[in-house]
Design an enzyme around this catalytic site. Sequence first.
Site, PDB file in Angstrom:
ATOM      1  N   SER A  32       6.182 168.613  64.895  1.00  0.00           N
ATOM      2  CA  SER A  32       6.311 167.930  63.603  1.00  0.00           C
ATOM      3  C   SER A  32       6.990 168.810  62.566  1.00  0.00           C
ATOM      4  O   SER A  32       7.185 168.397  61.425  1.00  0.00           O
ATOM      5  CB  SER A  32       4.930 167.499  63.098  1.00  0.00           C
ATOM      6  OG  SER A  32       4.048 168.610  63.068  1.00  0.00           O
ATOM      7  N   ASN A 119      -6.870 170.538  61.955  1.00  0.00           N
ATOM      8  CA  ASN A 119      -7.273 169.172  61.603  1.00  0.00           C
ATOM      9  C   ASN A 119      -7.721 169.063  60.145  1.00  0.00           C
ATOM     10  O   ASN A 119      -7.319 168.146  59.432  1.00  0.00           O
ATOM     11  CB  ASN A 119      -8.385 168.687  62.534  1.00  0.00           C
ATOM     12  CG  ASN A 119      -7.918 168.622  63.984  1.00  0.00           C
ATOM     13  OD1 ASN A 119      -6.738 168.785  64.271  1.00  0.00           O
ATOM     14  ND2 ASN A 119      -8.846 168.400  64.908  1.00  0.00           N
ATOM     15  N   THR A 164      10.503 127.685  35.169  1.00  0.00           N
ATOM     16  CA  THR A 164       9.546 127.451  36.255  1.00  0.00           C
ATOM     17  C   THR A 164      10.361 126.749  37.339  1.00  0.00           C
ATOM     18  O   THR A 164      11.289 125.990  37.011  1.00  0.00           O
ATOM     19  CB  THR A 164       8.357 126.555  35.836  1.00  0.00           C
ATOM     20  OG1 THR A 164       8.883 125.296  35.405  1.00  0.00           O
ATOM     21  CG2 THR A 164       7.552 127.178  34.695  1.00  0.00           C
ATOM     22  N   HIS A 165      10.067 127.034  38.581  1.00  0.00           N
ATOM     23  CA  HIS A 165      10.862 126.505  39.703  1.00  0.00           C
ATOM     24  C   HIS A 165      12.345 126.873  39.564  1.00  0.00           C
ATOM     25  O   HIS A 165      13.199 126.149  40.060  1.00  0.00           O
ATOM     26  CB  HIS A 165      10.723 124.986  39.812  1.00  0.00           C
ATOM     27  CG  HIS A 165       9.296 124.504  39.722  1.00  0.00           C
ATOM     28  ND1 HIS A 165       8.484 124.349  40.814  1.00  0.00           N
ATOM     29  CD2 HIS A 165       8.535 124.178  38.645  1.00  0.00           C
ATOM     30  CE1 HIS A 165       7.296 123.931  40.426  1.00  0.00           C
ATOM     31  NE2 HIS A 165       7.294 123.828  39.103  1.00  0.00           N
ATOM     32  N   SER A 286      34.370 146.268  44.698  1.00  0.00           N
ATOM     33  CA  SER A 286      34.609 145.854  46.065  1.00  0.00           C
ATOM     34  C   SER A 286      35.879 146.534  46.551  1.00  0.00           C
ATOM     35  O   SER A 286      36.797 146.776  45.778  1.00  0.00           O
ATOM     36  CB  SER A 286      34.781 144.334  46.102  1.00  0.00           C
ATOM     37  OG  SER A 286      35.523 143.967  47.251  1.00  0.00           O
ATOM     38  N   LYS A 292      35.767 142.563  41.143  1.00  0.00           N
ATOM     39  CA  LYS A 292      34.312 142.509  41.275  1.00  0.00           C
ATOM     40  C   LYS A 292      33.568 143.688  40.685  1.00  0.00           C
ATOM     41  O   LYS A 292      34.012 144.821  40.731  1.00  0.00           O
ATOM     42  CB  LYS A 292      33.924 142.365  42.745  1.00  0.00           C
ATOM     43  CG  LYS A 292      34.365 141.015  43.266  1.00  0.00           C
ATOM     44  CD  LYS A 292      33.511 140.479  44.345  1.00  0.00           C
ATOM     45  CE  LYS A 292      32.078 140.244  43.943  1.00  0.00           C
ATOM     46  NZ  LYS A 292      31.322 139.714  45.052  1.00  0.00           N
ATOM     47  N   ASN A 294      29.673 144.695  41.247  1.00  0.00           N
ATOM     48  CA  ASN A 294      28.484 144.253  41.980  1.00  0.00           C
ATOM     49  C   ASN A 294      27.225 144.981  41.520  1.00  0.00           C
ATOM     50  O   ASN A 294      27.263 146.184  41.271  1.00  0.00           O
ATOM     51  CB  ASN A 294      28.668 144.493  43.470  1.00  0.00           C
ATOM     52  CG  ASN A 294      29.795 143.654  44.044  1.00  0.00           C
ATOM     53  OD1 ASN A 294      30.027 142.533  43.593  1.00  0.00           O
ATOM     54  ND2 ASN A 294      30.497 144.205  45.011  1.00  0.00           N
ATOM     55  N   GLU A 299      20.225 145.270  44.004  1.00  0.00           N
ATOM     56  CA  GLU A 299      20.219 144.725  45.372  1.00  0.00           C
ATOM     57  C   GLU A 299      19.574 145.708  46.354  1.00  0.00           C
ATOM     58  O   GLU A 299      18.734 145.336  47.176  1.00  0.00           O
ATOM     59  CB  GLU A 299      21.643 144.426  45.841  1.00  0.00           C
ATOM     60  CG  GLU A 299      22.306 143.274  45.123  1.00  0.00           C
ATOM     61  CD  GLU A 299      23.776 143.174  45.506  1.00  0.00           C
ATOM     62  OE1 GLU A 299      24.065 142.758  46.633  1.00  0.00           O
ATOM     63  OE2 GLU A 299      24.632 143.540  44.675  1.00  0.00           O
ATOM     64  N   TYR A 326     -10.338 163.309  64.754  1.00  0.00           N
ATOM     65  CA  TYR A 326      -8.886 163.485  64.684  1.00  0.00           C
ATOM     66  C   TYR A 326      -8.233 163.067  65.996  1.00  0.00           C
ATOM     67  O   TYR A 326      -8.730 163.351  67.082  1.00  0.00           O
ATOM     68  CB  TYR A 326      -8.530 164.955  64.384  1.00  0.00           C
ATOM     69  CG  TYR A 326      -7.023 165.186  64.424  1.00  0.00           C
ATOM     70  CD1 TYR A 326      -6.251 164.961  63.292  1.00  0.00           C
ATOM     71  CD2 TYR A 326      -6.373 165.575  65.597  1.00  0.00           C
ATOM     72  CE1 TYR A 326      -4.868 165.128  63.319  1.00  0.00           C
ATOM     73  CE2 TYR A 326      -4.996 165.745  65.640  1.00  0.00           C
ATOM     74  CZ  TYR A 326      -4.246 165.516  64.499  1.00  0.00           C
ATOM     75  OH  TYR A 326      -2.893 165.674  64.538  1.00  0.00           O
ATOM     76  N   GLN A 331      -0.426 162.531  63.241  1.00  0.00           N
ATOM     77  CA  GLN A 331       0.796 163.249  62.876  1.00  0.00           C
ATOM     78  C   GLN A 331       1.880 162.269  62.407  1.00  0.00           C
ATOM     79  O   GLN A 331       2.768 162.638  61.662  1.00  0.00           O
ATOM     80  CB  GLN A 331       1.292 164.048  64.092  1.00  0.00           C
ATOM     81  CG  GLN A 331       2.493 164.920  63.816  1.00  0.00           C
ATOM     82  CD  GLN A 331       2.688 165.949  64.916  1.00  0.00           C
ATOM     83  OE1 GLN A 331       1.931 166.905  65.030  1.00  0.00           O
ATOM     84  NE2 GLN A 331       3.686 165.750  65.747  1.00  0.00           N
ATOM     85  N   LYS A 334       2.974 161.179  58.345  1.00  0.00           N
ATOM     86  CA  LYS A 334       3.734 161.914  57.339  1.00  0.00           C
ATOM     87  C   LYS A 334       5.065 161.281  56.967  1.00  0.00           C
ATOM     88  O   LYS A 334       5.383 161.123  55.789  1.00  0.00           O
ATOM     89  CB  LYS A 334       3.947 163.359  57.802  1.00  0.00           C
ATOM     90  CG  LYS A 334       2.664 164.112  57.713  1.00  0.00           C
ATOM     91  CD  LYS A 334       2.707 165.443  58.405  1.00  0.00           C
ATOM     92  CE  LYS A 334       1.305 165.842  58.759  1.00  0.00           C
ATOM     93  NZ  LYS A 334       0.662 164.926  59.753  1.00  0.00           N
TER      94      LYS A 334
HETATM   95  N1  ARG Z   1       0.717 168.651  63.151  1.00  0.00           N
HETATM   96  C1  ARG Z   1      -0.581 168.101  63.223  1.00  0.00           C
HETATM   97  C2  ARG Z   1      -0.690 166.808  62.419  1.00  0.00           C
HETATM   98  O1  ARG Z   1       0.155 166.576  61.614  1.00  0.00           O
HETATM   99  C3  ARG Z   1      -1.592 169.079  62.717  1.00  0.00           C
HETATM  100  C4  ARG Z   1      -2.943 168.918  63.330  1.00  0.00           C
HETATM  101  C5  ARG Z   1      -2.878 169.181  64.779  1.00  0.00           C
HETATM  102  N2  ARG Z   1      -4.187 169.205  65.353  1.00  0.00           N
HETATM  103  C6  ARG Z   1      -4.345 169.192  66.692  1.00  0.00           C
HETATM  104  N3  ARG Z   1      -5.548 169.212  67.119  1.00  0.00           N
HETATM  105  N4  ARG Z   1      -3.314 169.104  67.499  1.00  0.00           N
HETATM  106  O2  ARG Z   1      -1.580 166.014  62.551  1.00  0.00           O
END
Ligand code: ARG
Length: 471
Positions: A32, A119, A164-165, A286, A292, A294, A299, A326, A331, A334
Amino acid sequence: MAAKSKKSTAGAAWSGRFAEPVAARVQRYTASVGFDQRLAQHDIRGSRAHARMLRSVGILSQADLTKIERGLSTISREIAAGKFKWSLEAEDVHLNIERRLTALVGDAGKRLHTARSRNDQVATDIRLWLRDEIDEIAALLSALQKSLIGQAEKHAGTIMPGFTHLQVAQPVTFGHHLLAYVEMFERDRERLTDCRKRVDTLPLGAAALAGTSFPIRRERVARELGFARVAQNSLDAVSDRDFAIEFSAAASLVMLHISRLSEELVLWVNPRFAFISLPDRFCTGSSIMPQKKNPDVPELARGKSGRVFGHLVGLLTLMKGQPLAYNKDNQEDKEPLFDTVDTVKDTLAIFAEMMAGVKVNAKAMRAAALEGFSTATDLADYLVKKGLPFRDAHEAVARAVRFAEGDGATKKRDLAELTLAELRQFSDKIGRDIYRVLTPEGSVAARKHTGGTAPAQVIASAKAARARLPK
Ligand code: ARG
């Protein structure tokens, strides 16, 4: 002879347990660090507080604490300067920092993780980070409100059709219309403030899931990190992501309100409405049609609401099947959170500036407000005030409108364009004073109660809305 494996697993935090290194594809799949490095400074703050607490209960020596604090400061500077070498092999932000710390200060770095797990560490990091982001989003919301209030004050008496509408219904003022959005964004700010209370809880100390056998002092860590409270159950502490879902729901409503406003902006800049124009720097042209201009920003904002709603559903789905405590699924919390925060912040910052730059075409707005017999209700109300039951008044006005519509031979006129004699065909209670009532100005001025569209009321509401904003 199991003692000697051929391939080294040294370097991974759990290496001793494994006979072969993790497959390259799996390493990429499970890592991660590519995204959670965004939490680095908050991770360091959490580690510093944890180390100080470990020192305070005698688990760490003063010499170790000094080294850890010095090492963490160096790492913080390296990261801020973009000089930190992130490694995929170290999997995530936590292990990358811990590994670098150990390289910098030796064994003291290896002691930092005492009485802690990734964790409770990651749960702490996200909460620290999100708390800061919520504060920034709340400030951006009030900046947008301020810009809307400024326009509302300027256009407290500017007549536009209320719909309205999506059919012309009754005249309102543009100021009143804008203040409707100020109310929406006010609720958004309240929701975020309320959600922040539940973000403001310290998970650290829960360790992997069951707590720790070390004599930790969680309240001390909470105080140092400015958390209002300590999570009361270690299993819940490491596995709860309600706060992230709640935040995403609040962010979704922000984007929903932005999206509704965007839809109106797109309509209003359309030449058939021509109610407003947006500053050129918020529009694009455009590549093929030179004429144009825009409304790309509204949007796109309308479109981007979709990804924020998607993240909310994604997070709900992420959590729904998870047993305590956990699970690695978490993970995946995020990226949706990061993207939600980025999208909402960019959108709000742009809208605060764009809305302040809106130019109003008061003539086109007023002309549109005269279409569709928008003061018909005012005529009915007038008759009621002269003693006619409302249903009879409604019927009399309906007939007047039909007459004013014309019949092909006579052309269509507004109610205010009918002569007194013509109007009196439908009720002899109608007098000359009706013409004041039938103008859009008369119509809005009459709605002067709390929450009404009268210019004086708009000024008062704008003032009250301004007073609610943080100083
Ligand atoms: N990178 C992990 C997460 O975002 C951190 C916690 C990992 N814990 C584990 N027991 N593998 O959740």
